[in-house]
Design an enzyme around this catalytic site. Structure first.
Site, short mmCIF file in Angstrom:
data_model
loop_
_atom_site.label_atom_id
_atom_site.label_comp_id
_atom_site.label_asym_id
_atom_site.label_seq_id
_atom_site.Cartn_x
_atom_site.Cartn_y
_atom_site.Cartn_z
N CYS A 180 15.49 45.17 15.36
CA CYS A 180 14.34 44.65 14.63
C CYS A 180 14.31 45.24 13.21
O CYS A 180 14.41 46.46 13.07
CB CYS A 180 13.05 45.01 15.38
SG CYS A 180 11.55 44.65 14.46
N LYS B 181 10.11 3.69 4.37
CA LYS B 181 10.09 5.16 4.29
C LYS B 181 10.88 5.62 3.07
O LYS B 181 11.93 5.06 2.75
CB LYS B 181 10.74 5.75 5.55
CG LYS B 181 9.99 5.44 6.83
CD LYS B 181 8.71 6.23 6.94
CE LYS B 181 8.89 7.39 7.89
NZ LYS B 181 7.60 8.02 8.19
N CYS C 23 5.69 47.63 17.73
CA CYS C 23 6.35 47.21 16.48
C CYS C 23 5.28 46.91 15.42
O CYS C 23 4.38 46.10 15.65
CB CYS C 23 7.20 45.98 16.73
SG CYS C 23 7.88 45.26 15.22
N GLU D 201 0.84 -1.20 0.00
CA GLU D 201 0.00 0.00 0.00
C GLU D 201 0.88 1.25 0.00
O GLU D 201 1.93 1.25 0.61
CB GLU D 201 -0.87 0.03 1.28
CG GLU D 201 -1.69 -1.21 1.50
CD GLU D 201 -2.47 -1.21 2.83
OE1 GLU D 201 -2.35 -0.25 3.61
OE2 GLU D 201 -3.20 -2.19 3.06
N CYS E 8 10.99 47.74 13.16
CA CYS E 8 10.85 48.98 13.95
C CYS E 8 12.19 49.54 14.42
O CYS E 8 12.24 50.65 14.95
CB CYS E 8 9.93 48.74 15.14
SG CYS E 8 10.67 47.68 16.41
N LYS F 278 1.89 4.68 1.59
CA LYS F 278 1.72 5.17 2.96
C LYS F 278 1.36 6.65 2.89
O LYS F 278 2.19 7.51 2.64
CB LYS F 278 2.99 4.98 3.79
CG LYS F 278 2.79 5.39 5.23
CD LYS F 278 3.91 4.87 6.11
CE LYS F 278 3.64 5.18 7.56
NZ LYS F 278 3.65 6.63 7.83
N TYR G 101 -7.75 1.40 5.23
CA TYR G 101 -6.78 0.33 5.00
C TYR G 101 -6.72 -0.74 6.06
O TYR G 101 -5.88 -1.63 5.98
CB TYR G 101 -5.39 0.92 4.82
CG TYR G 101 -4.98 1.88 5.93
CD1 TYR G 101 -4.86 3.23 5.67
CD2 TYR G 101 -4.72 1.43 7.21
CE1 TYR G 101 -4.50 4.12 6.66
CE2 TYR G 101 -4.35 2.31 8.22
CZ TYR G 101 -4.25 3.65 7.93
OH TYR G 101 -3.90 4.52 8.92
N ASP H 145 0.40 10.33 3.91
CA ASP H 145 0.85 11.22 4.97
C ASP H 145 -0.35 12.05 5.42
O ASP H 145 -0.50 13.20 5.06
CB ASP H 145 1.97 12.12 4.42
CG ASP H 145 2.77 12.74 5.53
OD1 ASP H 145 2.53 12.40 6.70
OD2 ASP H 145 3.62 13.59 5.22
N CYS I 68 11.80 40.78 19.29
CA CYS I 68 11.59 42.21 19.39
C CYS I 68 10.48 42.40 20.43
O CYS I 68 9.41 41.83 20.30
CB CYS I 68 11.15 42.78 18.03
SG CYS I 68 10.53 44.46 18.16
O1 D41 Z 1 -1.38 4.82 4.62
C1 D41 Z 1 -1.04 4.78 5.79
N1 D41 Z 1 -0.62 5.89 6.39
C2 D41 Z 1 -1.11 3.50 6.57
C3 D41 Z 1 -0.86 3.54 7.93
C4 D41 Z 1 -1.44 2.26 5.97
N2 D41 Z 1 -1.68 2.19 4.65
N3 D41 Z 1 -1.50 1.14 6.72
C5 D41 Z 1 -1.26 1.16 8.06
N4 D41 Z 1 -1.33 0.01 8.76
C6 D41 Z 1 -1.08 0.01 10.06
C7 D41 Z 1 -1.14 -1.27 10.85
C8 D41 Z 1 -0.54 -2.39 10.05
C9 D41 Z 1 -0.38 -1.16 12.14
C10 D41 Z 1 -2.56 -1.58 11.14
C11 D41 Z 1 -0.93 2.38 8.71
C12 D41 Z 1 -0.68 2.31 10.11
N5 D41 Z 1 -0.75 1.13 10.75
C13 D41 Z 1 -0.29 3.43 10.94
N6 D41 Z 1 -0.11 4.67 10.58
C14 D41 Z 1 0.27 5.40 11.63
C15 D41 Z 1 0.35 4.62 12.70
C16 D41 Z 1 -0.02 3.36 12.29
#
Ligand code: D41
Length: 672
Positions: free
Chosen positions: A408, A314, A431, A112, A411, A114, A226, A116, A426
């Site tokens: 500053c 990451k 100001c 998947e 001012c 991830k 998810y 933000d 400042c």
């Molecule tokens: O898309 C995400 N940010 C995402 C976060 C994702 N696709 N799957 C996730 N799956 C989990 C578990 C496996 C622990 C249920 C997660 C996160 N956790 C997660 N994001 C932030 C803390 C946990």
């Protein structure tokens, strides 16, 4: 025409369009046609209010604002994800899974993106959306049901697909704002003079944290789900089956989710997504891999707070090199001085960056950042990137160490460095960079409390140069107000009388209103007592006298002395007094310190007292008021609408007072 039938038909059509838009990613009508349908439904429901049902698309918006969020316990804790920073850690994850499952064949994972965004949990009972909460600490989250209801992407009722509707469905997902939605939002924020969001994630978080869901409704929020929580009434064997079922129920799932096998495909997916990331309409900061089979997930289990069957890969922060053309100094609304590097414009992660924050002098010294340097900049989700390091080999000849100016830039007054922080400030009350913020603070509820004097009025009066410092409030004339846009005669008179009323104030309110660094309401009260409400002795107090006041530390006293070193600040006070400010001596009838050492928390609405008045009374009697309940709380004063704080207090066995009981205590003391 049968109105009931037509209403049901339009609701179904609207829900279908949401499904096409958010789940299938394939809209079949235009936004304006969609709005037309919604409008027709609103009209029909207006004329037939008995036909309104809670799951009607019209019921997403309009809930009354809350005073605070309640809390929701997650029935299954929301776990965290272990992180892999480099490819080798992803490979090691797969090896570990193979070893624990005692297999040599390729393990089946679901890959998947991830997102933000902000993690949330949605709860459906018999197909109806009943609750939504934030992740919180994973065990307890905040109840943001009203806010989540405003998201068109979240169905208020599950669709009947080819799976039965579970009696309970808890589903976790990530709420986010698209990059384009974020840009538009910031353009609007700027137009309205509101603060800009640093990145889409902060914008999503801020939007979900609104107590008034009507504000949330205006934000372009979306969601991808998810993960299951508790599910009753249907069972799945694999994660992918679960995701497929979500889609048939009308719950959005990220279209880039993929079924894969083994470490090679993990790495391929990770690199693919990394190269696609800048072209996606939303921010992602990595990828996630989950063992597909639920029974294998169970075999693998959980270690401390994160499951052994999942990992996040990451992405590397996006870095490029560019040149520092200049360094400017900005003054924030609270007087904080921030150096900003002006960069040769460069593309990072799909956005052009032209500035980078340099934080403070310590940061500049540590990295030895100079004008003319070639630097490595990094964008980690934020629009304003950071400077990682200077490429010393590329430094031109004859550069100089950079030093933030001692005055500053707006001012010209001297700037000060606080002892505990690296930040320069400042402290000039007048100001121009800070004046709007300073005036807003000065007139706010717990300071001079001038009614009807809103942000927009401050803005107009400052822009018209009628207000250039806080004392000028007391010389505002009728004509100054009457000449403003959209100012009625009556409002102008009301504002003048509110200003007049505010002139009878207390030392503590006035001093708090001046916005001296680290002098909050509590410290202002201590100063009031110590100086017996004499502002003149306070203005001339020396370090040793201030240092010797109980509860006042060196950082506070240093800030006070620095504040009064600026003659203009003293002049603002003297001019306020000359223009009629009258500082009352503390009310001695209430000085019996009967609540000495007791900590109070106020929650819910109070009926005969304003919150700030209740606070003032408690403090006059020697007590403290805190904003959150803990084991240190002695009393919780609870009015109607009390929620989470009340529950926590009950759990901790803290004494709970109704307003009436609270008033009785105060009243008794007052009559002694
Ligand atoms: O898309 C995400 N940010 C995402 C976060 C994702 N696709 N799957 C996730 N799956 C989990 C578990 C496996 C622990 C249920 C997660 C996160 N956790 C997660 N994001 C932030 C803390 C946990």
């Amino acid at each position: 025409m049968d109105f009931a039938k037509r209403i049901l038909k339009i609701r179904e059509e609207i829900n279908d369009h949401n499904y096409h838009y958010y789940v299938l990613n394939d809209p079949i009508i235009s936004d304006s046609e969609y709005d037309k349908l919604l409008h027709e439904l609103e009209e029909l429901e207006n004329t037939h209010p008995e036909l309104i049902s809670p799951d009607s698309p019209t019921q997403r918006i309009g809930a009354a604002p809350l005073t605070e969020f309640g809390t929701i316990q997650h029935t299954i804790p929301m776990q965290s994800l272990a992180n892999a920073m480099i490819d080798e850690e992803l490979i090691a994850f797969d090896k570990r899974v193979q070893k624990l499952l005692e297999t040599n064949s390729n393990v089946n994972y679901i890959a998947e993106p991830k997102l933000d965004g902000i993690g949330v949990e949605l709860v459906y009972k018999n197909g109806v959306f009943t609750h939504g909460s934030t992740r919180g600490d994973g065990i307890t989250g905040e109840d943001i049901t009203q806010n989540l209801k405003t998201l068109n992407a979240i169905p208020l009722r599950l669709r009947h697909g080819n799976h039965p509707i579970p009696s309970i469905l808890e589903v976790r997902g990530e709420v986010f704002i698209t990059k384009s939605g974020f840009n538009e939002l910031n353009i609007n924020q700027e137009k309205q003079g509101d603060k800009l969001f640093a990145n889409p994630r902060n914008a999503a978080a801020g939007s979900l944290r609104q107590l008034d869901s009507r504000i949330t409704a205006e934000r372009p929020l979306s969601i991808f789900c998810y993960q299951p929580g508790t599910i009753e009434g249907i069972a799945f064997e694999t994660h992918m089956e679960f995701l497929e079922a979500l889609k048939t129920w009308g719950i959005p799932v990220n279209p880039h989710i993929k079924n894969i096998f083994g470490a090679d495909e993990i790495l391929k997916y990770h690199h693919d997504m990394e190269s696609k990331r800048n072209n996606l309409p939303y921010d992602i900061d990595g990828t996630v891999y989950k063992v597909n089979s639920f029974s294998l997930q169970e075999t693998l289990g959980i270690r401390s707070r994160s499951p052994r069957w999942a990992i996040a890969g990451k992405f590397k922060a996006q870095q490029v090199t560019t040149i520092i053309k200049n360094i400017d100094v900005q003054v924030g609304r609270t007087g904080a001085i921030t150096p900003v590097a002006r960069l040769e414009p460069v593309q990072v992660g799909g956005v052009t960056v032209t500035n980078a924050t340099l934080h403070n002098q310590d940061e500049i010294d540590r990295k030895d950042i100079r004008i003319g340097d070639t630097v490595l900049v990094e964008r980690a989700g934020d629009v304003i990137p950071k400077i990682v390091k200077v490429i010393i080999d590329k430094r031109p000849q004859k550069t100089e160490k950079y030093q933030i100016p001692g005055t500053c830039p707006i001012c010209g007054h001297k700037v000060y460095r606080s002892e505990d922080k690296a930040v320069m400030r400042c402290q000039n009350l007048s100001c121009p960079a800070q004046i709007k913020g300073r005036i807003e603070h000065f007139i706010s509820r717990n300071a001079l409390d001038i009614d009807g004097f809103g942000e927009k009025l401050v803005e107009q009066l400052v822009d018209k140069k009628i207000l250039s410092s806080v004392d000028k409030i007391f010389t505002i004339k009728y004509d100054d107000l009457a000449n403003l846009d959209r100012m009625a005669d009556k409002s102008a008179k009301n504002i003048l009388s509110a200003i007049e009323n505010s002139k009878n104030t207390t030392f503590a309110r006035f001093v708090y209103g001046l916005g001296i660094r680290n002098v909050g309401e509590h410290i202002a009260k201590i100063l009031e007592k110590h100086f017996n409400a004499n502002i003149h002795t306070f203005m001339n107090a020396q370090r040793d006298e201030l240092d010797n006041i109980f509860e006042i530390g060196p950082i506070v006293s240093k800030g006070i002395v620095q504040f009064w070193k600026d003659r203009d600040n003293k002049n603002v006070v003297l001019s306020s007094i000359a223009n009629g400010i009258n500082i009352a001596k503390p009310d001695l009838s209430l000085t019996a310190q009967i609540l000495e050492g007791k900590t109070f928390v106020l929650t819910g609405s109070l009926e005969t007292l304003t919150r700030s008045r209740a606070k003032e009374l408690i403090q006059k009697l020697g007590g403290r008021v805190s904003s959150s309940v803990s084991s240190k709380t002695d009393y919780l004063v609870a009015g109607p609408g009390a929620g989470g704080k009340l529950k926590t207090a009950q759990k901790l066995g803290i004494k709970i007072l109704l307003e009436e009981e609270f008033l009785t205590i105060i009243y008794k003391i007052n009559n002694k």
